[in-house]
Design a protein around this motif. Structure first.
Motif, PDB file in Angstrom:
ATOM      1  N   VAL A  43      38.115  35.649  38.004  1.00 40.74           N
ATOM      2  CA  VAL A  43      38.209  37.029  37.536  1.00 40.74           C
ATOM      3  C   VAL A  43      39.439  37.650  38.177  1.00 40.74           C
ATOM      4  O   VAL A  43      39.591  37.625  39.397  1.00 40.74           O
ATOM      5  CB  VAL A  43      36.964  37.858  37.921  1.00 40.74           C
ATOM      6  CG1 VAL A  43      37.088  39.274  37.385  1.00 40.74           C
ATOM      7  CG2 VAL A  43      35.691  37.211  37.415  1.00 40.74           C
ATOM      8  N   ASP A  44      40.312  38.177  37.325  1.00 35.60           N
ATOM      9  CA  ASP A  44      41.495  38.869  37.844  1.00 35.60           C
ATOM     10  C   ASP A  44      41.823  40.034  36.918  1.00 35.60           C
ATOM     11  O   ASP A  44      41.061  40.348  36.006  1.00 35.60           O
ATOM     12  CB  ASP A  44      42.675  37.910  38.010  1.00 35.60           C
ATOM     13  CG  ASP A  44      43.115  37.260  36.714  1.00 35.60           C
ATOM     14  OD1 ASP A  44      42.874  37.827  35.622  1.00 35.60           O
ATOM     15  OD2 ASP A  44      43.732  36.185  36.774  1.00 35.60           O
ATOM     16  N   VAL A  45      42.946  40.652  37.170  1.00 39.36           N
ATOM     17  CA  VAL A  45      43.328  41.842  36.410  1.00 39.36           C
ATOM     18  C   VAL A  45      43.427  41.563  34.908  1.00 39.36           C
ATOM     19  O   VAL A  45      43.208  42.458  34.101  1.00 39.36           O
ATOM     20  CB  VAL A  45      44.629  42.459  36.979  1.00 39.36           C
ATOM     21  CG1 VAL A  45      45.825  41.574  36.673  1.00 39.36           C
ATOM     22  CG2 VAL A  45      44.839  43.875  36.493  1.00 39.36           C
ATOM     23  N   SER A  46      43.693  40.327  34.527  1.00 42.01           N
ATOM     24  CA  SER A  46      43.862  40.009  33.107  1.00 42.01           C
ATOM     25  C   SER A  46      42.547  39.975  32.338  1.00 42.01           C
ATOM     26  O   SER A  46      42.541  40.110  31.116  1.00 42.01           O
ATOM     27  CB  SER A  46      44.580  38.666  32.939  1.00 42.01           C
ATOM     28  OG  SER A  46      43.729  37.592  33.284  1.00 42.01           O
ATOM     29  N   LEU A  80      36.847  42.477  41.890  1.00 42.66           N
ATOM     30  CA  LEU A  80      35.861  43.018  42.825  1.00 42.66           C
ATOM     31  C   LEU A  80      35.438  44.430  42.422  1.00 42.66           C
ATOM     32  O   LEU A  80      34.254  44.773  42.489  1.00 42.66           O
ATOM     33  CB  LEU A  80      36.426  43.057  44.244  1.00 42.66           C
ATOM     34  CG  LEU A  80      36.355  41.761  45.016  1.00 42.66           C
ATOM     35  CD1 LEU A  80      37.126  41.890  46.322  1.00 42.66           C
ATOM     36  CD2 LEU A  80      34.920  41.370  45.274  1.00 42.66           C
ATOM     37  N   ARG A  81      36.397  45.239  42.013  1.00 42.24           N
ATOM     38  CA  ARG A  81      36.057  46.589  41.550  1.00 42.24           C
ATOM     39  C   ARG A  81      35.119  46.518  40.353  1.00 42.24           C
ATOM     40  O   ARG A  81      34.149  47.265  40.268  1.00 42.24           O
ATOM     41  CB  ARG A  81      37.320  47.358  41.183  1.00 42.24           C
ATOM     42  CG  ARG A  81      38.094  47.819  42.376  1.00 42.24           C
ATOM     43  CD  ARG A  81      39.296  48.622  41.949  1.00 42.24           C
ATOM     44  NE  ARG A  81      40.055  49.044  43.113  1.00 42.24           N
ATOM     45  CZ  ARG A  81      41.355  49.188  43.136  1.00 42.24           C
ATOM     46  NH1 ARG A  81      42.071  48.943  42.056  1.00 42.24           N
ATOM     47  NH2 ARG A  81      41.959  49.570  44.231  1.00 42.24           N
ATOM     48  N   ALA A  82      35.411  45.647  39.419  1.00 48.32           N
ATOM     49  CA  ALA A  82      34.554  45.497  38.250  1.00 48.32           C
ATOM     50  C   ALA A  82      33.157  45.025  38.646  1.00 48.32           C
ATOM     51  O   ALA A  82      32.160  45.513  38.129  1.00 48.32           O
ATOM     52  CB  ALA A  82      35.181  44.513  37.260  1.00 48.32           C
ATOM     53  N   LEU A  83      33.090  44.099  39.569  1.00 44.47           N
ATOM     54  CA  LEU A  83      31.812  43.546  40.001  1.00 44.47           C
ATOM     55  C   LEU A  83      30.967  44.566  40.751  1.00 44.47           C
ATOM     56  O   LEU A  83      29.756  44.639  40.564  1.00 44.47           O
ATOM     57  CB  LEU A  83      32.051  42.324  40.892  1.00 44.47           C
ATOM     58  CG  LEU A  83      30.841  41.525  41.334  1.00 44.47           C
ATOM     59  CD1 LEU A  83      30.125  40.925  40.137  1.00 44.47           C
ATOM     60  CD2 LEU A  83      31.271  40.428  42.290  1.00 44.47           C
ATOM     61  N   LEU A  84      31.595  45.366  41.588  1.00 41.35           N
ATOM     62  CA  LEU A  84      30.852  46.283  42.444  1.00 41.35           C
ATOM     63  C   LEU A  84      30.636  47.661  41.833  1.00 41.35           C
ATOM     64  O   LEU A  84      29.803  48.425  42.314  1.00 41.35           O
ATOM     65  CB  LEU A  84      31.560  46.428  43.791  1.00 41.35           C
ATOM     66  CG  LEU A  84      31.664  45.132  44.582  1.00 41.35           C
ATOM     67  CD1 LEU A  84      32.493  45.340  45.830  1.00 41.35           C
ATOM     68  CD2 LEU A  84      30.279  44.598  44.923  1.00 41.35           C
TER      69      LEU A  84
END
Length: 120
Positions: A43-46, A80-84
């Motif tokens: 998972v990354d910015v893309s 991480l932002r998306a996950l949390l």
């Protein structure tokens, strides 16, 4: 069948797993057997928008989100932002399952172990 951000309830109604997103680096699958999201790959910015959409869809239906990260090889800050933080709706929680050691250390360094509860 790939349905980015598709409602997990539809997958559960069929009693089978459903691929919510798949690209060359990331696969997000809804597991009807245990009502969880399985995140595999990187998972990354893309591709973090796909994770945000899948988490939001589950949160909208179930309130809480169980995420199996056992096959997650890499996650950047956007991931991480998306996950949390799965969406703006209040309430609900993210529960991480099968957290790889690198992710456990990262969450610990960032002080999120208490917020994103996890089980080994």
């Amino acid at each position: 069948m790939t349905r980015p951000g598709g409602p997990p309830a539809a997958a559960g109604d069929r009693g089978e797993d459903d691929v919510l997103h798949a690209d060359t680096h990331l696969r997000i699958t809804w597991s009807a057997a245990d009502s969880s999201l399985i995140v595999s790959g990187e998972v990354d910015v893309s591709n973090c928008a796909a994770l945000t959409a899948a988490l939001g869809a589950v949160k909208d239906v179930l309130g809480e989100v169980v995420v199996d990260t056992g096959d997650l090889r890499f996650i950047d800050l956007a991931g991480l932002r998306a996950l949390l933080m799965p969406g703006p709706a209040p309430g609900g929680a993210v529960h991480l399952r099968n957290v790889p050691p690198y992710l456990r250390r990262l969450l610990d360094m960032l002080g999120h172990l208490g917020e994103a509860r996890h089980a080994s």
